[in-house]
Write an enzyme that holds these catalytic residues in place. Structure first.
Site, mmCIF file in Angstrom:
data_model
loop_
_atom_site.group_PDB
_atom_site.id
_atom_site.type_symbol
_atom_site.label_atom_id
_atom_site.label_comp_id
_atom_site.label_asym_id
_atom_site.label_seq_id
_atom_site.Cartn_x
_atom_site.Cartn_y
_atom_site.Cartn_z
ATOM 1 C CB CYS A 1 -0.902 -0.023 1.237
ATOM 2 S SG CYS A 1 -2.004 1.400 1.264
ATOM 3 C CB CYS B 1 -3.996 4.719 -5.575
ATOM 4 S SG CYS B 1 -3.880 2.964 -5.172
#
Ligand code: PYC
Length: 313
Positions: free
Chosen positions: A85, A235
């Protein structure tokens, strides 16, 4: 359980500093499976309402295998576990710095999909060098009913992404519900057509792109994560997947900067270099800020001790 909350360009991360489950030893990918199999109620209790929210990404710190690394990290969200992530790695770095645990300009963290380096820039800004990223399938065409034909690429950036070059509606906050439903339908179409990542891996993140609003940016995105929350940041793994596609198509050269704008207008600055084995290694720069230091409490009498589970696709 002690947690520290940060947000990275608007997207929150909750780092579990103490009180998380002991997953024993072994590769992080093995410990992720153990967490999933034996301690999924931990994930739910940390992330779901009433303690958390669907948008939160959790990060469990655990001992690394690779001795270069300051810590191992397993990321999870309201629905599942993540390989890597990007915004979360920047949140973990900010948390470690806040705790006074960072003594070098560069640190390494170990994730279930590989080692990620982090260089600290200004007080709230850092750059991650992500795991090698690659374009897997180019120009996949999907018939998505009344949305028409949606075409895009499948790429790996630490998670699996479908990257659609066209957005079904303008990428503005007013359209978030529509974009969410559209992205869910794209995901269903991928599943129905057996379009997967390597070794049948599920493509669980959907990205739509458009031109940017910010004149300094190259592109704007909307990213739907597994669990149906959209990423408030651009992201990190999604931007890595985008960089891999651009690099594979000769549209971005090593060292050239790519500024990715998010649906809320925040940005990541990205680039890549070619690794020793010819892989594309993306770097992502963004800002993270500490927003809370808390103790989570669990009452055995509480009917929602493990959170409220909503139905998910
Ligand atoms: O920044 O890589 C990322 C990410 C994945 C899911 C939410 N954020």
């Amino acid at each position: 359980m002690k947690v520290i909350d940060t947000h990275t360009e608007g997207e929150p991360t909750r780092v579990v500093v103490t009180g998380g489950p002991d997953l024993g030893e072994g590769p992080l990918s093995y410990r992720l499976k153990r967490l999933q199999r034996e301690f999924d109620s931990f994930r739910q209790a940390v992330i779901l309402e009433p303690r958390g929210s669907d948008v939160l990404v959790g990060a469990l710190l655990c001992p690394p295998v690779d001795k270069r690394c300051i810590t191992g990290v397993i990321f999870f969200n309201n629905n599942t576990y993540l390989g890597m992530c990007g915004h979360g790695a920047l949140g973990v770095a900010k948390t470690l710095q806040h705790l006074g645990l960072v003594h070098n300009k560069e640190i390494y963290i170990e994730t279930p999909v590989g080692v990620v380096s982090i260089v600290f820039n200004e007080p709230n800004s850092a750059t991650i060098e992500n795991v090698p990223s690659f374009l897997h399938l180019e120009n996949v065409c999907l018939d998505v009913g009344d949305l028409g034909i949606i075409s895009g690429d499948v790429a790996w950036g630490g998670n699996w992404f479908f990257l659609s070059n066209n957005a079904p509606a303008p990428l503005i906050l007013e359209n978030v519900e529509y974009l969410t439903e559209a992205a869910k339908r794209v995901k269903l179409a991928l599943n129905a057509n057996n379009i997967t990542g390597v070794d049948g891996a599920e493509i669980d993140h959907i990205e739509f792109f458009s031109g940017p609003r910010n004149p300094d940016a190259n592109s704007k995105n909307f990213v739907l994560c597994p669990g149906d929350a959209y990423d408030r940041s651009p992201c990190g793994t999604g931007t890595s997947a985008k960089i891999a596609c651009l690099a594979a198509k000769g549209q971005l050269q090593p060292g050239e900067q790519w500024i990715q704008e998010s649906i809320i207008g925040s940005t990541f600055s990205a680039s890549y270099h070619i690794g020793n084995d010819g892989q594309i290694i993306p770097s992502i720069t963004g800002r993270a800020f500490v927003s809370a230091e808390s103790t989570l409490l669990f009452d055995n009498e509480d009917p929602f001790k493990y959170g409220i589970q909503h139905h998910r696709l």
